[in-house]
Enzyme design. Structure first.
Site, PDB file in Angstrom:
ATOM      1  CG  ASP A 224      -2.206   0.819   0.957  1.00 47.39           C
ATOM      2  OD1 ASP A 224      -2.249   1.565  -0.037  1.00 47.39           O
ATOM      3  OD2 ASP A 224      -3.135   0.755   1.787  1.00 47.39           O
TER       4      ASP A 224
ATOM      5  CG  ASP B 185      -6.076   5.294  -2.895  1.00 48.54           C
ATOM      6  OD1 ASP B 185      -4.932   4.924  -2.545  1.00 48.54           O
ATOM      7  OD2 ASP B 185      -7.109   4.863  -2.362  1.00 48.54           O
TER       8      ASP B 185
ATOM      9  CB  ALA C 197     -12.764   5.032   1.575  1.00 51.40           C
TER      10      ALA C 197
ATOM     11  CB  CYS D 159     -11.334 -23.294  16.554  1.00 53.06           C
ATOM     12  SG  CYS D 159     -10.011 -23.237  15.340  1.00 53.06           S
TER      13      CYS D 159
ATOM     14  CB  CYS E   1      -6.674 -23.998  14.292  1.00 51.55           C
ATOM     15  SG  CYS E   1      -6.270 -23.003  15.740  1.00 51.55           S
TER      16      CYS E   1
ATOM     17  CB  CYS F 192      -8.311 -24.304  19.079  1.00 52.90           C
ATOM     18  SG  CYS F 192      -8.460 -22.536  18.750  1.00 52.90           S
TER      19      CYS F 192
HETATM   20  N1  GUN Z   1      -6.500   0.750   3.093  1.00 49.47           N
HETATM   21  C1  GUN Z   1      -7.786   0.740   3.524  1.00 49.47           C
HETATM   22  N2  GUN Z   1      -8.547   1.533   2.735  1.00 49.47           N
HETATM   23  C2  GUN Z   1      -7.741   2.036   1.786  1.00 49.47           C
HETATM   24  C3  GUN Z   1      -7.957   2.918   0.664  1.00 49.47           C
HETATM   25  O1  GUN Z   1      -9.058   3.388   0.401  1.00 49.47           O
HETATM   26  N3  GUN Z   1      -6.863   3.200  -0.110  1.00 49.47           N
HETATM   27  C4  GUN Z   1      -5.624   2.682   0.170  1.00 49.47           C
HETATM   28  N4  GUN Z   1      -4.610   2.983  -0.654  1.00 49.47           N
HETATM   29  N5  GUN Z   1      -5.408   1.869   1.207  1.00 49.47           N
HETATM   30  C5  GUN Z   1      -6.444   1.556   2.003  1.00 49.47           C
HETATM   31 ZN    ZN Z   2      -8.319 -22.211  16.543  1.00 50.76          ZN
END
Ligand code: GUN
Ligand code: ZN
Length: 489
Positions: free
Chosen positions: A90, A125, A193, A276, A278, A281
């Site tokens: 990101d 963004d 978002a 669970c 796993c 657990c």
């Molecule tokens: N991580 C969570 N929401 C968003 C988003 O709208 N844009 C970006 N780039 N990372 C995110």
């Molecule tokens: Zn578990």
């Protein structure tokens, strides 16, 4: 461009796909565990053992910290994290949405992601939150699109480039944004978002956001739901056409001593049992887990196991053609999810276009099933039935009755159809013997349509008491229908 997404199986708008990246092929749907380069609750190198195929980290965190930046530039991102599979990064947009500012430009962060060898990069963004004014949503969207355009021109090959769809809670802006980005040709389309929607359980609004953005995209494009990591909503989001998720939830919830399941979340201190199987657990009692010095790490691992278990559950449901049944089950985990399921039925028309025409037997799971795309498709098909002469409508197929030229079956939620079709999908559905009023309503509306479209035929409806519904009166009022109560027959 090096991007490639092959769809190999479909159900509703969900699909199993293969996304090719520089560090290998990812089979979707899947979740990308979020790796914090500063603190790894679970090491990146261990992630494969939980089922992870691809990781996501934040290039802005790496960029800002000298020590991380130098190592990433010198040895590459994959060496920095010690993971040789695909890694998405990101851009710092999330920090932008939290702190209002970041110390990097769109161009700088794109260039940095390329230099460190990211598999899927993200431009800077603007994650416009829900419910802002239309003016703000439009203004920020304009900047987002300019930045995405600049990024698209900078990245020519190697790294896949994501084009985040924004537009706040304005469905038309989401759709329009998706259409614009589609023309610019990104390799992955994250829907951005949406974290504030999920944090406040606004799953119904989330359905609108996803469906609107999907409408603007090429249906064969891979979609990422940004910041979605709770397994409870995977089935729903996948049924709407999301392919990638990212989860910081496994670690964030663990830090809060929360234990994730596909039905919801428990506080570990309220657990008397561990529901669970796993490895965590199975090797701890609830008491031991609560008291463990490494409780956070153990919870994070359990959370990862159940997250990927649900991924496999969803994939198998796509494969088996019963994804919508899984969606109906999962949406009963929380009242706000149930609302989202009702919102999903607003999109049945669109889902019907995506849905394979034939799959395994449909199971009626509750009143929402009456709005399934398969039922809608049948409703449209009613006009193709031509009935002439006398026709008996009854609940069960029989050997041909000599008294009548046609024998038709009445089955909720579908309606009335020639008995020869009884075993044909989706009319071979497993339904309840005492239909609810939602499914009777659809069935009667379709029956009325059939009777009206065949005015020269004479229908005798062998009516069972359990088929009582206000619409029976409307059916009975038609000139070419007679109703006979089943016990008088
Ligand atoms: N991580 C969570 N929401 C968003 C988003 O709208 N844009 C970006 N780039 N990372 C995110
Ligand atoms: Zn578990």
């Amino acid at each position: 461009m090096s991007s490639q997404f092959d769809i190999i199986h479909k159900d509703a708008a969900g699909r199993i796909g293969k996304l090719t990246t520089p560090h290998g092929v990812i089979e979707t749907p899947t979740v990308m565990p979020v790796i914090n380069p500063n603190i790894q609750t679970v090491k990146a190198s261990e992630m494969r053992s939980f089922g992870a195929q691809v990781l996501i980290t934040n290039s802005y965190i790496i960029y800002r910290k000298d020590e991380l930046r130098e190592k990433a530039l010198k040895d590459g991102l994959h060496a920095l994290l010690d993971f040789d599979g695909p890694i998405m990064t990101d851009s710092g947009s999330f920090q932008l949405s939290v702190y209002g500012d970041v110390e990097v430009t769109n161009e700088e962060i794109i260039e940095f992601q390329q230099k460190i060898g990211t598999d899927i990069g993200v431009p800077l963004d603007i994650p416009t939150p829900p419910d802002v004014t239309r003016e703000r949503a439009e203004e920020e969207l304009k900047i987002t699109i300019e930045r995405l355009k600049a990024a698209r021109e900078l990245v020519k090959d190697g790294m896949l480039l994501a084009g985040p769809v924004q537009g706040s809670t304005y469905n038309d802006l989401r759709e329009e944004c998706a259409r614009t980005l589609s023309e610019m040709k990104f390799d992955v389309y994250p829907f951005g978002a949406v974290v504030p929607l999920m944090e406040s359980y606004r799953y119904s609004d989330l359905v609108d956001v996803i469906a609107s953005a999907k409408k603007g995209l090429d249906p064969t494009a891979p979609v990422h739901l940004f910041g979605a990591g709770h397994p409870m909503m995977f089935a729903l989001a996948v049924a709407l056409g999301c392919d990638l998720f990212d989860s910081a939830a496994y670690a964030l919830y663990a830090k809060d001593r929360r234990y994730i399941t596909a039905r919801g979340t428990y506080h570990v201190d309220n657990l008397r049992y561990l529901p669970c199987s796993c490895p965590i657990c199975m090797s701890h009692t609830a008491e031991e887990l609560k008291k463990a010095h490494n409780c956070t790490e153990l919870l994070a691992k359990h959370n990862l196991y159940v997250t990927f278990e649900e991924v496999r559950e969803v994939k198998q449901a796509i494969w088996g053609g019963n994804l919508l049944e899984l969606v109906e089950q999962r949406c009963r985990s929380h009242p706000r999810m149930l609302e989202a399921l009702k919102t999903l039925s607003n999109y049945s028309e669109w889902l019907e276009q995506c849905d394979p025409a034939s799959k395994s037997t449909l199971f009626y799971c509750g009143p929402e099933s009456a709005k399934r795309p398969e039922v809608l498709r049948f409703s449209k098909h009613v006009e193709n039935f031509t009935i002439q002469g006398s026709a008996l409508i009854r609940a069960y197929p029989t050997k041909r009755d000599n008294e009548y030229e046609n024998v038709l079956i009445f089955k909720a939620p579908f309606g009335t159809y020639p008995q020869e079709l009884a075993e044909v999908y989706p009319l071979n559905a497993e339904v309840v013997k005492t239909p609810d009023s939602e499914s009777l309503e659809v069935a009667y509306l379709n029956t009325i349509k059939l009777v009206e479209l065949n005015p020269d035929a004479q229908f005798t409806f062998l009516m069972q008491g359990r088929f009582e519904h206000p619409l029976v009166e409307k059916l009975e009022a038609l000139p070419n229908v007679g109703i006979v109560l089943a016990h008088n027959y």
